[in-house]
Scaffold this active site. Structure first.
Site, PDB file in Angstrom:
ATOM      1  N   LYS A  41       7.164 -15.550 -14.198  1.00 14.11           N
ATOM      2  CA  LYS A  41       6.406 -15.807 -12.976  1.00 14.11           C
ATOM      3  C   LYS A  41       7.147 -15.229 -11.766  1.00 14.11           C
ATOM      4  O   LYS A  41       8.305 -14.801 -11.874  1.00 14.11           O
ATOM      5  CB  LYS A  41       6.207 -17.311 -12.789  1.00 14.11           C
ATOM      6  CG  LYS A  41       7.488 -18.090 -12.495  1.00 14.11           C
ATOM      7  CD  LYS A  41       7.198 -19.555 -12.255  1.00 14.11           C
ATOM      8  CE  LYS A  41       8.494 -20.306 -11.914  1.00 14.11           C
ATOM      9  NZ  LYS A  41       8.251 -21.719 -11.584  1.00 14.11           N
ATOM     10  N   ARG A 146       3.969 -33.770  -8.707  1.00 16.21           N
ATOM     11  CA  ARG A 146       3.595 -32.418  -8.289  1.00 16.21           C
ATOM     12  C   ARG A 146       2.394 -31.981  -9.123  1.00 16.21           C
ATOM     13  O   ARG A 146       1.264 -32.132  -8.696  1.00 16.21           O
ATOM     14  CB  ARG A 146       4.802 -31.482  -8.473  1.00 16.21           C
ATOM     15  CG  ARG A 146       4.650 -30.132  -7.819  1.00 16.21           C
ATOM     16  CD  ARG A 146       5.908 -29.291  -7.957  1.00 16.21           C
ATOM     17  NE  ARG A 146       6.168 -28.860  -9.325  1.00 16.21           N
ATOM     18  CZ  ARG A 146       6.981 -27.856  -9.644  1.00 16.21           C
ATOM     19  NH1 ARG A 146       7.633 -27.199  -8.695  1.00 16.21           N
ATOM     20  NH2 ARG A 146       7.173 -27.522 -10.901  1.00 16.21           N
ATOM     21  N   TYR A 288      19.703  -4.253  17.259  1.00 23.77           N
ATOM     22  CA  TYR A 288      18.849  -5.040  18.147  1.00 23.77           C
ATOM     23  C   TYR A 288      19.646  -6.118  18.877  1.00 23.77           C
ATOM     24  O   TYR A 288      20.477  -6.807  18.293  1.00 23.77           O
ATOM     25  CB  TYR A 288      17.729  -5.721  17.344  1.00 23.77           C
ATOM     26  CG  TYR A 288      16.558  -4.831  17.032  1.00 23.77           C
ATOM     27  CD1 TYR A 288      15.803  -4.254  18.052  1.00 23.77           C
ATOM     28  CD2 TYR A 288      16.193  -4.582  15.715  1.00 23.77           C
ATOM     29  CE1 TYR A 288      14.713  -3.443  17.758  1.00 23.77           C
ATOM     30  CE2 TYR A 288      15.106  -3.776  15.412  1.00 23.77           C
ATOM     31  CZ  TYR A 288      14.373  -3.210  16.433  1.00 23.77           C
ATOM     32  OH  TYR A 288      13.295  -2.408  16.147  1.00 23.77           O
ATOM     33  N   MET A 337      14.051  -4.812  10.225  1.00 17.92           N
ATOM     34  CA  MET A 337      12.970  -4.800   9.245  1.00 17.92           C
ATOM     35  C   MET A 337      13.189  -3.780   8.141  1.00 17.92           C
ATOM     36  O   MET A 337      12.974  -4.068   6.957  1.00 17.92           O
ATOM     37  CB  MET A 337      11.629  -4.526   9.937  1.00 17.92           C
ATOM     38  CG  MET A 337      10.426  -4.594   9.008  1.00 17.92           C
ATOM     39  SD  MET A 337       8.876  -4.220   9.843  1.00 17.92           S
ATOM     40  CE  MET A 337       8.722  -5.643  10.928  1.00 17.92           C
TER      41      MET A 337
END
Length: 397
Positions: A41, A146, A288, A337
């Protein structure tokens, strides 16, 4: 500039070792002593489900686990490259939603169910297709609050749905453990006791599932849960099975109160290349916000990787580092980024095109997902699952 192979793709990729993945699976199987469902998964815990699923199946995994029908379809399609006769089952571990039953049946996916509407969806599609004995696994809530049906009246009502007129077959009963990494922990002992009571409730209905499964990497690692699981399965005349994900990819949570039985090998090496070099002087600001100011002449390397790839922003200086020439190069300024700057002042000979390792080993040095997790104040799961889709996964060896 160092000569590099042209591959018409951005130089950010993750190498996934097929041999290590295979060894980890076999080590988990040997330690567990029962069948192991290999969990792929979350895109194979960030390693690439499409890439890892065929490797695990070829290595002997009879079951694979995914989160959703959508993931299951991709995995089933990826398994098409395998020789005829290697066809593992695929368990959809988080239920089915409206519109998904048709794909679940079409692609031979086995859903975990616990809500009445799960059964409604699967029954309706099975009836539409004229099918019977469509396999499902019921999850029991033994204390996580859950997923899962609660033992008692709620579970009795769900089990009644598997009567003679049902088009579904109760193939498996399962539960999940909240804190198996605590050896002999009170919560695990309570959950296993509740699971035993739930299985007795199943037995009393006359239903005989073929599989009983519980657990995760820590449940195998702690050495306590598997013997209990075997006894529980035997009480129903079922086969025991456990589920493992993290250990397959080379990681395990630290155990509390016991020594680990598993020693998995990390499977992934996340890499990039130096795409630019420059010198800055004392007083120059970097990145930055100008959060880093050089205090001396420095040589900086630019890497084409950032938080959009999954390199956490918390690795901004002074926390993070990468490997170049087998040595640590500290991150300078903020991880942005798409780009990250590292200090190579004390690493002579770095050139454009040099390979840098973000996670993995280079020479005698290593930076693991655990270290990234410490820098980011999180867990290794989040680090490896957070490596984004735009990072190509490549199976090696």
């Amino acid at each position: 500039m160092r000569e590099v192979v042209t591959n018409a793709m951005r130089p950010v990729w993750a190498e996934v070792s097929a041999s290590k993945l295979t060894r980890n699976l076999r080590a988990v199987q040997a330690t567990a002593g029962v069948d192991v469902l290999a969990v792929v998964k979350a895109d194979g815990y960030g390693h690439g489900a499409v890439e890892c699923a065929p490797v695990l199946a070829a290595a002997g995994a009879k079951w694979l686990g995914v989160t959703s029908v959508e993931e299951g379809v991709r995995v089933r399609q990826a398994l098409g490259i395998l020789p005829q006769g290697i066809a593992p089952r695929v368990l959809v571990m988080c239920g089915v939603w409206a519109g998904e039953a048709v794909a679940a049946i079409r692609y031979a996916l086995t859903p975990v169910v616990w809500e009445p509407y799960h059964l409604d969806l699967m029954e309706a599609e099975a009836k539409k297709l004229g099918l019977r004995d469509v396999a499902v696994h019921v999850e029991v809530d033994t204390g996580m609050a859950r997923q899962g049906v609660r033992p008692g009246a709620q579970m009795a009502a769900l089990l009644q749905r598997f009567g003679p007129e049902s088009r579904l077959k109760l193939e498996g009963v399962m539960s999940h453990l909240a804190s198996a990494e605590i050896v002999h922990g009170a919560q695990t002992e309570s959950q296993m006791a509740r699971f035993a009571c739930a299985l007795e409730q199943v037995r009393e209905t006359g239903l005989r599932p073929a599989l009983v499964h519980v657990g995760n990497t820590s449940a195998v690692d702690c050495g306590v849960v598997m013997p209990q699981l075997r006894v529980m399965a035997e009480s129903l005349g079922a086969m025991p099975m456990t589920r493992a994900g993290l250990a397959l990819y080379g990681y395990a949570l630290d155990l509390e109160g016991g020594a680990p039985e598993l020693h998995p090998e990390p499977v992934m090496t996340w890499k990039t290349r130096v795409v630019s070099l420059r010198e800055v002087q004392a007083g120059d600001h970097v990145g930055y916000g100008g959060t880093f100011t050089a205090v001396k002449t420095m040589r900086l390397a630019l890497l084409p990787v950032g938080y959009a790839d999954g390199l956490r922003r918390e690795l901004s200086s002074p926390a993070g580092a990468v490997l170049l020439h087998g040595r640590r190069a500290a991150v300078v300024g903020r991880v942005s980024m798409d780009l990250t700057i590292v200090d190579v002042t004390e690493i002579p000979g770095v050139e454009i095109g040099e390979e840098a390792v973000l996670i993995g080993a280079q020479g005698a040095e290593r930076i693991g997902a655990e270290e990234h997790a410490r820098w980011a104040e999180t867990i290794p799961y989040e680090i490896i699952c957070g490596i984004s889709e735009r990072v190509s996964r490549v199976i090696v060896d």
